[in-house]
Design an enzyme around this catalytic site. Structure first.
Site, mmCIF file in Angstrom:
data_model
loop_
_atom_site.group_PDB
_atom_site.id
_atom_site.type_symbol
_atom_site.label_atom_id
_atom_site.label_comp_id
_atom_site.label_asym_id
_atom_site.label_seq_id
_atom_site.Cartn_x
_atom_site.Cartn_y
_atom_site.Cartn_z
ATOM 1 N N HIS A 1 6.883 2.579 -5.271
ATOM 2 C CA HIS A 1 6.661 3.621 -4.113
ATOM 3 C C HIS A 1 8.057 4.440 -4.176
ATOM 4 O O HIS A 1 8.939 3.779 -4.251
ATOM 5 C CB HIS A 1 6.340 2.851 -2.962
ATOM 6 C CG HIS A 1 5.588 3.858 -1.904
ATOM 7 N ND1 HIS A 1 6.254 4.870 -1.224
ATOM 8 C CD2 HIS A 1 4.286 4.024 -1.784
ATOM 9 C CE1 HIS A 1 5.583 5.520 -0.650
ATOM 10 N NE2 HIS A 1 4.280 5.254 -0.903
ATOM 11 N N ASP B 1 -2.572 0.821 -2.719
ATOM 12 C CA ASP B 1 -3.560 1.053 -3.505
ATOM 13 C C ASP B 1 -4.207 -0.155 -4.549
ATOM 14 O O ASP B 1 -5.017 -0.272 -4.754
ATOM 15 C CB ASP B 1 -3.212 2.328 -4.709
ATOM 16 C CG ASP B 1 -3.154 3.740 -3.847
ATOM 17 O OD1 ASP B 1 -4.065 3.756 -3.077
ATOM 18 O OD2 ASP B 1 -2.400 4.324 -4.380
#
Ligand code: CMC
Length: 380
Positions: A262, A316
């Site tokens: 991320h 996700d």
């Protein structure tokens, strides 16, 4: 005097807006909506309650929540021309192309589209939030040759979506699993699609244009498209025994593992923690245990190989297992993210308008100067 401009590729070190919607501490792995920890919200709040929190910046009373639920449910249905538009969509269209197009079309049918007053923007936010599930579920039915299922205003947003998608009532556990995913995806600082929405509304365009922009931005595989890629990867791996060679092969080729890493979190994504336990429960209830076990094995290999670089599962990764377990097709995953994030995008747009200033950064020009004009016939 204005400060000298600084070139910041990807804008990773640029603060481009003030917000009260959400707070992220990437090093510690903290996410709060309006000061409430994401874990507490995922465990306790409904999606509609989260929407109220983002829009009003406080938790609702029972009466206020009931009133918001009522106004969302009253907007589930679509104008007849929009039903027709879905009926005429190519069955092969990617659902994100479809969603971007139909949300944009909602603006054409809304006489308030260009009214940027606070009240009108709130009404349009409710409309887009309420109608997006109807659009996605019924496009899925259309492409499968099934008759449309009208929305049911007696149900909350998650249960209503699943009823339209499947043509029957889902269990409370499955509806709550979707509700939790919607809570977790609702807002996330100045991510790419939220930034895009704020840029659009900062020109004093309109809410439909801003949300259409955001859907187009969310679609990319480095942003919302990643959960779909996670499911492709799980399908490709196929069995738990194949996890180790697959992951090691990709890492040695310097390929990314989707659902990991991320830009902001260099610790465990706080949205992934509770979702992991939830994914386990829902996978067991729906006979998808194998998928969950494959996911945890991937996480183990990745922890061993790359956790030192601050690469952990992101939201996700386990949302893919959850969506698959509750019967949502792989190419609808990013639409689920969009349905939820409409709450955050609209909250940010309304916040932007409170103290608006046109968002207009600069580019560093790196091309040539002083070129001589050459007539078209003389060019080679
Ligand atoms: N798998 C393997 N290695 C990775 C990954 C990954 N998923 N992500 C980053 N790295 C490595 C990268 O190769 C680099 O290694 P090195 O320093 O040895 O060259 C290092 O980590 C730093 O990478 P970066 O590209 O500078 O990191 P970034 O902050 O620009 O990238 C990212 C963030 C999300 C684009 C990236 O992690 C990625 O591509 N992840 C996969 C896609 C994904 O899951 N996206 C969803 C993000 S969460 C949803 C949302 O909030 O929008």
């Amino acid at each position: 005097m204005t400060a000298a401009p600084v070139f910041d590729k990807g804008l990773a070190n640029t603060i481009a807006a003030e917000t009260q919607c959400s707070f992220i501490d990437g090093a510690k792995g903290i996410l709060e909506y309006v000061g409430y920890d994401i874990d507490a919200l995922a465990r306790n709040a409904s999606f509609e309650e989260t929407v109220f929190l983002l829009w009003e910046r406080r938790l609702p009373t029972r009466t206020e929540l009931a009133e918001l639920e009522r106004s969302i449910r009253a907007e589930y249905d679509l104008p007849p021309a929009v039903w027709q538009m879905i009926r005429e969509m190519p069955r092969t269209a990617h659902p994100m192309h479809m969603l971007r197009t139909v949300v944009s079309a909602l603006g054409v049918h809304d006489p308030e589209a260009d009214d940027n007053t606070v009240e009108a923007n709130r009404r349009k936010s409710i409309r887009m939030l309420a109608k997006a599930p109807t659009i996605v579920a019924n496009f899925d039915r259309h492409r499968k040759g099934k008759p449309f299922v009208k929305p049911d205003p007696s149900l909350g947003l998650a249960a209503n979506f699943l009823q339209m998608l499947n043509g029957g009532r889902s269990t409370d556990a499955v509806a709550r699993a979707l509700d939790v995913c919607l809570v977790l995806h609702a807002d996330h600082g100045l991510n790419a699609s939220t930034f895009a929405a704020r840029v659009t509304i900062s020109t004093l365009s309109d809410m439909y244009s801003a949300i259409t922009t955001a859907i187009g931005t969310l679609k990319g595989p480095l942003h919302g498209g990643a959960n779909e890629e996670v499911m492709h990867m799980l399908n490709e791996i196929g069995s738990i025994g194949n996890v180790e060679p697959y992951i090691m092969g990709r890492l040695s080729r310097k390929d990314r593992i989707m659902g990991f890493g991320h830009r902001v979190y260099k610790a465990y994504d706080p949205r992934a923690g509770y979702l992991k336990t939830f994914a386990q429960r829902i996978a067991a209830d729906t006979g998808n245990q194998g998928l969950y076990e494959m996911s945890t094995r991937i996480e183990e290999v990745m922890r061993r190989e790359v956790a030192a670089k601050g690469i952990y599962p992101n939201v996700d990764f386990y949302s893919a297992t959850t969506y698959h377990s509750i019967g949502i097709d792989l190419d609808l995953f990013t639409c689920m993210f969009a349905i939820s994030r409409i709450s955050g995008w609209t909250a940010h747009c309304m916040e932007q308008l409170e103290t608006n200033r046109l968002i207009r950064p600069m580019a560093e020009y790196v091309g040539p100067h002083g070129q001589e004009w050459v007539a078209i016939g003389d060019r080679r």
